[in-house]
Design an enzyme around this catalytic site. Sequence first.
Site, short mmCIF file in Angstrom:
data_model
loop_
_atom_site.label_atom_id
_atom_site.label_comp_id
_atom_site.label_asym_id
_atom_site.label_seq_id
_atom_site.Cartn_x
_atom_site.Cartn_y
_atom_site.Cartn_z
N LYS A 53 0.84 -1.20 0.00
CA LYS A 53 0.00 0.00 0.00
C LYS A 53 0.88 1.25 0.00
O LYS A 53 2.08 1.19 0.27
CB LYS A 53 -0.93 0.00 1.22
CG LYS A 53 -0.20 0.07 2.56
CD LYS A 53 -1.17 0.02 3.72
CE LYS A 53 -0.44 0.09 5.06
NZ LYS A 53 -1.37 0.05 6.20
N ARG A 155 -10.92 0.73 14.34
CA ARG A 155 -11.00 1.25 12.98
C ARG A 155 -12.05 0.45 12.21
O ARG A 155 -13.20 0.38 12.62
CB ARG A 155 -9.62 1.19 12.30
CG ARG A 155 -8.55 2.01 13.01
CD ARG A 155 -7.30 2.21 12.17
NE ARG A 155 -6.79 0.97 11.58
CZ ARG A 155 -5.64 0.87 10.91
NH1 ARG A 155 -4.88 1.94 10.77
NH2 ARG A 155 -5.25 -0.29 10.41
N TYR A 291 17.00 31.44 7.04
CA TYR A 291 15.93 32.34 7.47
C TYR A 291 15.88 32.48 8.99
O TYR A 291 16.07 31.52 9.73
CB TYR A 291 14.57 31.79 7.00
CG TYR A 291 14.37 31.87 5.51
CD1 TYR A 291 14.22 33.09 4.86
CD2 TYR A 291 14.30 30.71 4.74
CE1 TYR A 291 14.02 33.17 3.50
CE2 TYR A 291 14.09 30.76 3.37
CZ TYR A 291 13.96 32.00 2.76
OH TYR A 291 13.76 32.07 1.39
N MET A 339 12.89 25.75 1.41
CA MET A 339 11.99 24.98 0.56
C MET A 339 12.72 23.92 -0.25
O MET A 339 12.25 22.78 -0.38
CB MET A 339 11.23 25.92 -0.38
CG MET A 339 10.14 25.23 -1.18
SD MET A 339 9.19 26.38 -2.21
CE MET A 339 8.29 27.30 -0.96
#
Length: 398
Positions: A53, A155, A291, A339
């Site tokens: 999965k 679940r 930053y 980023m």
Amino acid sequence: MAAFTSFSDFSEGSTPDFPAGLPVARIGLDAIRDNWLHLSSLAKDMPPMAVVKADAYGHGVEPVARTLVKAGCRTFAVGCVDDGVLLRKRLGESGKGVTILPLLGILSARDAAAAVANDLLPAVSSAEQAALVSRAWTGETPLPVAVKVETGMSRLGFRAHETQSFIEALRSLANLRPALLLSHLAAADDPAKDATVAGQVERFLAAYKALREFWPGMALSLANSAGLLARDTLLGSLPPHIARPGYALYGGNPFAGTTREALGRGLTPAMTVGAPVMGVHDLATGQTVSYGCTFQAKRNMRIAVVGAGYADGFSRGLSGRGAVCIRGERCPVLGRICMQMHVVDVSGVPEASSGDTAYLLGGEGPGAVSMDDLARDWGTIPYEVFCILGKNPRVYSA
């Protein structure tokens, strides 16, 4: 992040330049095959079901599944029905006789129709879901389905108090044949919670006893990676059943850091992730990095700019706390992760230069970054590390 999920994206065994400065995840299919064979040798009952999965935990479902089919795997667990349809198509002729189980189950009439049309094993948790499958199946013989029982995860799956009504509903759908009963262990990787596992096994066996009166040939599936590795200790009272290893298949040790750690030492991690060193510079005492100027040098340093940031799955949460491996040495992250890049301290690696590989995961020598190291610094689990970093371009070796 671009994702490359087939052999055609990069040639096998190639070592491409970092495309557009992006990190590259390298996947060792030989490690996945060897892990599969090792886990199969531990499964005394029946061959395990490979859990692929979430794009095979970020490793690429098509190449992983093709590798496992060649190794003898005949059952796969995917996430949703659409994933199962895609895997069926990708396997083509090599997938004949392969069972594909969508673990999330049948959620709509569309799901039911797609599962039937693509020869998937539908999983149902309720009478309503079973009815959807029944309406979609027009074959002459009863269609095998998997039924899910809830034993402790809270679940999916029918609850204990629903057992009799669920059985009655299934019996009323004569064109369906429950062929597999499954549930999922909540804490098998924690030796302190063996009692929790024992309770789940007890509830699972109670459901099995009730269903086998009407479908005596049902198969069982409960063990995850930890349950398989500690089968004799945790699941000794279970009849023969099908384990569903996922994490261990990709080289993860679910018992890392516990008293049962040795049980997973036969596994080999399959993924490494590297990013390019884009530049190496001197940093003088008092200068700041990135930053917010959150890091200020207390001494003269040598720093490297690495081409990986939070857009590439290298979490901003690793700012000032993570590390990469360059030329076999551990290099701490300095300041905030940007980023598409971040800065690391290479003062202890005098040979570091542009063009080197900075391993976000893996590497050689004492500075190699393990999946557990990275997950700890990230404040998460290795499963998430795989799934996120595996979205980068991938190259495979067999």
